[in-house]
Design an enzyme around this catalytic site. Structure first.
Site, PDB file in Angstrom:
ATOM      1  N   ASP A  37      36.969  32.853  32.824  1.00 30.54           N
ATOM      2  CA  ASP A  37      35.632  33.342  32.491  1.00 30.54           C
ATOM      3  C   ASP A  37      34.734  32.152  32.184  1.00 30.54           C
ATOM      4  O   ASP A  37      35.222  31.088  31.769  1.00 30.54           O
ATOM      5  CB  ASP A  37      35.710  34.267  31.269  1.00 30.54           C
ATOM      6  CG  ASP A  37      34.496  35.187  31.166  1.00 30.54           C
ATOM      7  OD1 ASP A  37      34.611  36.355  31.578  1.00 30.54           O
ATOM      8  OD2 ASP A  37      33.442  34.732  30.687  1.00 30.54           O
ATOM      9  N   ASN A  90      36.252  38.834  40.316  1.00 29.30           N
ATOM     10  CA  ASN A  90      35.429  39.860  39.705  1.00 29.30           C
ATOM     11  C   ASN A  90      34.172  39.326  39.023  1.00 29.30           C
ATOM     12  O   ASN A  90      33.247  40.086  38.739  1.00 29.30           O
ATOM     13  CB  ASN A  90      36.300  40.613  38.678  1.00 29.30           C
ATOM     14  CG  ASN A  90      35.510  41.496  37.760  1.00 29.30           C
ATOM     15  OD1 ASN A  90      35.010  42.542  38.174  1.00 29.30           O
ATOM     16  ND2 ASN A  90      35.394  41.090  36.504  1.00 29.30           N
ATOM     17  N   TYR A 157      20.945  41.423  44.509  1.00 34.24           N
ATOM     18  CA  TYR A 157      22.233  42.020  44.146  1.00 34.24           C
ATOM     19  C   TYR A 157      22.832  42.757  45.340  1.00 34.24           C
ATOM     20  O   TYR A 157      24.018  42.592  45.657  1.00 34.24           O
ATOM     21  CB  TYR A 157      22.048  42.971  42.964  1.00 34.24           C
ATOM     22  CG  TYR A 157      23.354  43.505  42.415  1.00 34.24           C
ATOM     23  CD1 TYR A 157      24.152  42.718  41.600  1.00 34.24           C
ATOM     24  CD2 TYR A 157      23.779  44.792  42.723  1.00 34.24           C
ATOM     25  CE1 TYR A 157      25.352  43.195  41.094  1.00 34.24           C
ATOM     26  CE2 TYR A 157      24.983  45.284  42.227  1.00 34.24           C
ATOM     27  CZ  TYR A 157      25.756  44.483  41.408  1.00 34.24           C
ATOM     28  OH  TYR A 157      26.948  44.953  40.922  1.00 34.24           O
ATOM     29  N   LYS A 161      26.356  41.749  47.333  1.00 33.95           N
ATOM     30  CA  LYS A 161      27.499  42.657  47.385  1.00 33.95           C
ATOM     31  C   LYS A 161      27.805  43.123  48.811  1.00 33.95           C
ATOM     32  O   LYS A 161      28.977  43.331  49.159  1.00 33.95           O
ATOM     33  CB  LYS A 161      27.265  43.850  46.461  1.00 33.95           C
ATOM     34  CG  LYS A 161      27.187  43.457  44.979  1.00 33.95           C
ATOM     35  CD  LYS A 161      28.439  42.715  44.512  1.00 33.95           C
ATOM     36  CE  LYS A 161      28.425  42.456  43.020  1.00 33.95           C
ATOM     37  NZ  LYS A 161      29.658  41.785  42.535  1.00 33.95           N
ATOM     38  N   ILE A 190      29.441  51.714  35.583  1.00 31.17           N
ATOM     39  CA  ILE A 190      30.574  51.542  34.684  1.00 31.17           C
ATOM     40  C   ILE A 190      30.056  51.125  33.314  1.00 31.17           C
ATOM     41  O   ILE A 190      29.076  50.376  33.215  1.00 31.17           O
ATOM     42  CB  ILE A 190      31.539  50.447  35.223  1.00 31.17           C
ATOM     43  CG1 ILE A 190      31.763  50.598  36.736  1.00 31.17           C
ATOM     44  CG2 ILE A 190      32.856  50.484  34.458  1.00 31.17           C
ATOM     45  CD1 ILE A 190      32.399  51.888  37.173  1.00 31.17           C
ATOM     46  N   THR A 192      29.955  48.825  31.016  1.00 31.49           N
ATOM     47  CA  THR A 192      30.201  47.403  30.778  1.00 31.49           C
ATOM     48  C   THR A 192      28.934  46.793  30.195  1.00 31.49           C
ATOM     49  O   THR A 192      27.869  47.418  30.211  1.00 31.49           O
ATOM     50  CB  THR A 192      30.547  46.669  32.089  1.00 31.49           C
ATOM     51  OG1 THR A 192      29.369  46.626  32.912  1.00 31.49           O
ATOM     52  CG2 THR A 192      31.667  47.379  32.860  1.00 31.49           C
TER      53      THR A 192
END
Length: 254
Positions: A37, A90, A157, A161, A190, A192
């Site tokens: 990370d 990820n 974005y 993707k 999600i 998050t």
């Protein structure tokens, strides 16, 4: 079930959200995990959670925009564990909610650098390690439902993707001869930090509107995405490669 017993896995963006949930699940299923990370503190927090149930993991600070960082991440994995079997690429950001004409090249470049080039940087070194190991492997990349469609104020974005899905498919065709499977997951909305800590009222209204049209009218928990990633990373998905799997509660079904 110990579906990943004896495996070694890298998870980027492992310090929170889907990355943390997947790191924990990988360890619960028997894998040794490298939690990578940009925030070493967050990665260490994930490792501490894994240690609570006697799992084995290490924390590595990585900025996926840096090829050198990604190379070092893989080298540290091999030095510590001697092999690399699984990689979950990820790490990513949500981008900036602006119309394309107002986006700005600096904002555009940052989103592309992290979300798309970052996956590429990781894959280059992961593939080399897996090929050298001679035992195959599994790579899963985080795309998005926005890699399958468009959205207002999300051009960078969406582009990043869509690119991850294209990169996944092309690389899967190349890597199959080495016994390496490569797939992508396309999460919807999600729970998050990316979706719950912002103050963008427009984005929130768009999310709520999409959820009202979905088959399952709620956001997902990170664990629900992690379950799909773990399956794709296991031998149970031995004939699955080059695919992009939605996990979105049916948002894209309509």
């Amino acid at each position: 079930m110990q579906n990943l017993e004896g495996k070694v896995a890298i998870v980027t963006g492992g310090g929170s959200g889907i990355g943390r949930a997947t790191s924990l699940l990988f360890a619960q299923q028997g894998a040794r995990v490298v939690v990578a990370d940009i925030s070493l503190e967050n990665a260490q927090a994930t490792v501490a959670q894994i240690a609570e149930f006697c799992g084995e993991a290490i924390a590595v600070k990585v900025d996926v925009r840096s090829d050198a960082d990604c190379q070092r991440m893989v080298e540290q994995t091999l030095e510590r564990f001697g092999q690399l079997d699984i990689a979950f690429n990820n790490a990513g950001i949500g981008g900036y909610p602006h119309l394309t004409a107002d986006y700005g090249v600096e904002n555009w470049q940052r989103v592309i650098d992290i979300n798309l080039t970052g996956v590429f940087n990781c894959m280059v070194h992961e593939l080399k390690a897996m090929e050298a190991g001679g035992k195959g492997g599994a790579i899963v990349n985080t795309a998005s439902i926005m890699g399958l469609k468009g959205t207002i104020s999300g051009s960078a974005y969406c582009a990043s993707k869509h690119g991850v899905i294209g990169l996944t498919k092309a690389s899967a065709l190349e890597a199959g001869r080495h016994g390496i499977r490569i797939n992508a997951v396309c999460p919807g909305y999600i729970e998050t930090p990316m979706t719950t800590t912002g103050d963008d009222l427009v984005a929130d209204k768009l999310i709520q509107a999409e959820l009202r049209r979905a088959a399952i009218r709620r956001m997902a928990k990170p664990q629900e995405v992690a379950e799909l990633v773990a399956w794709l990373s296991s031998d149970k998905a031995s004939f699955v490669s080059g695919s992009a799997y939605t996990v979105d509660g049916g948002v894209t079904a309509g």
